[in-house]
Scaffold this motif. Structure first.
Motif, short mmCIF file in Angstrom:
data_model
loop_
_atom_site.label_atom_id
_atom_site.label_comp_id
_atom_site.label_asym_id
_atom_site.label_seq_id
_atom_site.Cartn_x
_atom_site.Cartn_y
_atom_site.Cartn_z
N ALA A 47 0.76 -1.28 -0.10
CA ALA A 47 -0.22 0.06 -0.07
C ALA A 47 0.84 1.26 -0.18
O ALA A 47 0.45 2.32 -0.71
N PRO A 48 2.00 1.38 0.59
CA PRO A 48 2.86 2.58 0.82
C PRO A 48 3.37 2.90 -0.60
O PRO A 48 3.70 4.06 -0.90
N TRP A 49 3.29 1.81 -1.27
CA TRP A 49 4.07 2.07 -2.76
C TRP A 49 3.21 2.38 -3.96
O TRP A 49 3.51 2.94 -4.92
N VAL A 50 2.03 1.59 -3.85
CA VAL A 50 0.95 1.76 -4.76
C VAL A 50 -0.03 2.99 -4.62
O VAL A 50 -0.67 2.82 -5.83
N SER A 51 -0.12 3.39 -3.60
CA SER A 51 -1.11 4.31 -3.23
C SER A 51 -0.80 5.85 -3.98
O SER A 51 0.57 5.88 -3.97
N SER A 53 -0.97 8.61 -2.57
CA SER A 53 -0.49 9.46 -1.85
C SER A 53 -0.63 8.73 -0.47
O SER A 53 -1.20 7.74 -0.40
N ASN A 54 0.13 9.51 0.74
CA ASN A 54 -0.23 8.81 1.96
C ASN A 54 -1.41 9.64 2.64
O ASN A 54 -0.99 10.80 3.04
N PRO A 55 -2.64 9.14 2.82
CA PRO A 55 -3.69 9.77 3.09
C PRO A 55 -3.59 10.28 4.60
O PRO A 55 -4.54 11.01 5.22
N TYR A 56 -2.95 9.77 5.33
CA TYR A 56 -2.78 9.89 6.85
C TYR A 56 -1.31 10.79 7.07
O TYR A 56 -1.12 10.98 8.17
N ASP A 57 -0.86 11.35 5.83
CA ASP A 57 0.36 12.25 6.13
C ASP A 57 -0.21 13.81 6.10
O ASP A 57 -0.67 14.03 5.05
N LEU A 58 0.01 14.37 7.36
CA LEU A 58 -0.78 15.74 7.29
C LEU A 58 -0.14 16.72 6.30
O LEU A 58 -0.91 17.67 6.16
N THR A 59 0.99 16.37 5.91
CA THR A 59 1.63 17.35 5.15
C THR A 59 0.99 17.10 3.56
O THR A 59 1.30 18.27 2.56
N SER A 60 0.58 16.19 3.59
CA SER A 60 -0.11 15.95 1.95
C SER A 60 -1.76 16.00 1.95
O SER A 60 -2.40 15.69 0.86
N VAL A 61 -2.29 16.35 3.02
CA VAL A 61 -3.54 16.53 3.12
C VAL A 61 -4.18 17.98 3.17
O VAL A 61 -3.37 18.72 3.96
N ASP A 62 -5.17 18.54 2.44
CA ASP A 62 -5.54 19.80 2.58
C ASP A 62 -7.15 19.82 2.50
O ASP A 62 -7.67 19.39 1.95
N ILE A 63 -7.38 20.54 3.74
CA ILE A 63 -8.89 20.51 4.15
C ILE A 63 -9.46 21.08 3.19
O ILE A 63 -10.74 21.09 2.67
N MET A 64 -9.01 22.16 2.06
CA MET A 64 -9.68 22.89 1.00
C MET A 64 -10.15 21.70 0.02
O MET A 64 -11.00 22.03 -0.86
N ASN A 65 -9.48 20.37 0.05
CA ASN A 65 -9.95 19.61 -1.12
C ASN A 65 -11.13 18.29 -0.33
O ASN A 65 -11.28 17.49 -0.89
N SER A 66 -11.84 19.05 0.54
CA SER A 66 -12.76 18.14 1.23
C SER A 66 -13.75 17.63 0.34
O SER A 66 -14.48 18.57 -0.18
N ARG A 67 -14.24 16.48 0.53
CA ARG A 67 -15.33 16.01 -0.16
C ARG A 67 -15.57 16.40 -1.92
O ARG A 67 -16.49 16.73 -2.23
N LEU A 68 -14.51 16.11 -2.44
CA LEU A 68 -14.53 16.48 -3.68
C LEU A 68 -15.02 14.97 -4.55
O LEU A 68 -14.72 13.99 -3.89
N PRO A 69 -15.94 15.22 -5.34
CA PRO A 69 -16.42 13.93 -6.03
C PRO A 69 -15.57 13.11 -6.80
O PRO A 69 -14.55 13.79 -7.21
N PRO A 70 -15.89 11.92 -7.24
CA PRO A 70 -14.97 10.94 -7.96
C PRO A 70 -14.67 11.58 -9.42
O PRO A 70 -15.57 12.41 -9.85
N GLY A 71 -13.30 11.52 -9.72
CA GLY A 71 -12.90 12.29 -11.16
C GLY A 71 -12.73 13.66 -11.00
O GLY A 71 -12.57 14.35 -11.95
#
Length: 302
Positions: A47-51, A53-71
């Motif tokens: 998973a760390p290599w095929v994902s 991004s790391n969804p639980y790395d706070l530096t790669s998560v932006d709250i402004m991208n919250s609930r974006l639809p698929p695609g």
């Protein structure tokens, strides 16, 4: 000295492995299920290599991208094929990491429960007497209660956490292995090769581990396969209810629970996609287990 070979024994070197695969491949559905599960297992391990991004790395998560639809695509050009959740995490990456945790918890708890339950069942069948009566009554009492109820009581008493969830699943599952091991050992312990081992003055421990246990593995493999799927679904249920894994150790059940509150606002993908991943995982394992059961049980063969 070991049991004589028969048509239903699969001595997994060489010809035995080939016969095992030929019998297993008689069911195209089981072969497809095995292929799907191997893909899921590969994704979970790496998973760390095929994902993306790391969804639980706070530096790669932006709250402004919250609930974006698929695609969707964010301002930085990152593409989210399955959308994002309420915290702005990539759902595809979160599912990959969730598979890693769910399979790990299910497999580890199943392995320990198998060792514990098989030890109890084999010992009860071999020694018999009062020990067998007491242990089997304990097994009967435990199996009379729903698994989810017992797990809820254990976690409500000790709190949630990875280790506590694994312990709860072990305590819930071991009785199934104990009953299966005892049933198989009762058939094996009266056979000639066991009597011959006793005549050679071999110790009880050696007879159980070297002679009886290897010939009881077929039903335990079947039970283990089906119970692993049950453990994964049970852990998902507990995490969904908020009693299983903590938020720092996300599983598929926790992802489903986190997205449930957004269902009524139309953000269905936050719960639906982890639910589909959980469904595919459990169904694939169960289909493989059903085929193994048909192979090892002559009464179910065509």
């Amino acid at each position: 000295m070991s049991a004589p070979a028969n048509k239903q024994s699969y001595d997994l070197p060489a010809a035995g492995l080939r016969k095992f695969w030929l019998d297993f491949s008689e069911s195209p559905t089981a072969v497809i299920a095995l292929f799907v599960f191997l893909i899921i297992l590969f994704i979970a391990i790496f998973a760390p290599w095929v994902s993306p991004s790391n969804p639980y790395d706070l530096t790669s998560v932006d709250i402004m991208n919250s609930r974006l639809p698929p695609g969707s695509e964010d301002f930085s050009g990152n593409f989210y094929i399955l959308g994002t959740d309420g915290a702005g995490r990539d759902m595809l990456s979160a599912i990959f990491y969730g598979l890693r945790v769910s399979l790990g918890v299910g497999a580890l708890s199943g392995l320990v429960a198998l060792i514990l339950g098989a030890s109890v069942g084999l010992s009860a069948a071999y020694f018999g007497g009062r020990f067998e009566t007491i242990m089997m009554r304990i097994v009967d009492i435990q199996l009379s209660f729903p698994s989810i109820l017992m797990a809820l009581i254990i976690l409500a008493a000790f709190g949630k956490g990875v280790e506590k969830t694994i312990i709860a699943l072990i305590l819930v599952q071991w009785a199934y292995y104990a009953r299966a091991a005892r049933a198989s050992a009762l058939v094996e312990k009266n056979k000639e090769y066991v009597e011959a081992a006793k005549c050679l003055a071999l110790g009880d421990k050696r007879i159980i581990l070297s002679h009886i246990a290897p010939n009881c593995m077929a039903p335990l493999i079947v039970v283990g396969t089906l119970q692993t799927a049950h453990a994964i679904s049970l852990e998902a249920t507990l995490s969904f209810l908020g009693l299983g894994l903590p938020i720092t150790e996300p599983s598929l059940g926790l992802l489903i629970g986190n997205g449930f509150e957004y269902m009524y606002s139309g953000d269905f993908w936050i719960s639906i996609f982890p639910g589909i991943a959980l469904l595919i995982t459990i169904v694939s394992i169960n289909l493989v287990g059903d085929q193994l059961r048909d192979m090892f049980n002559p009464r179910l063969q065509k």
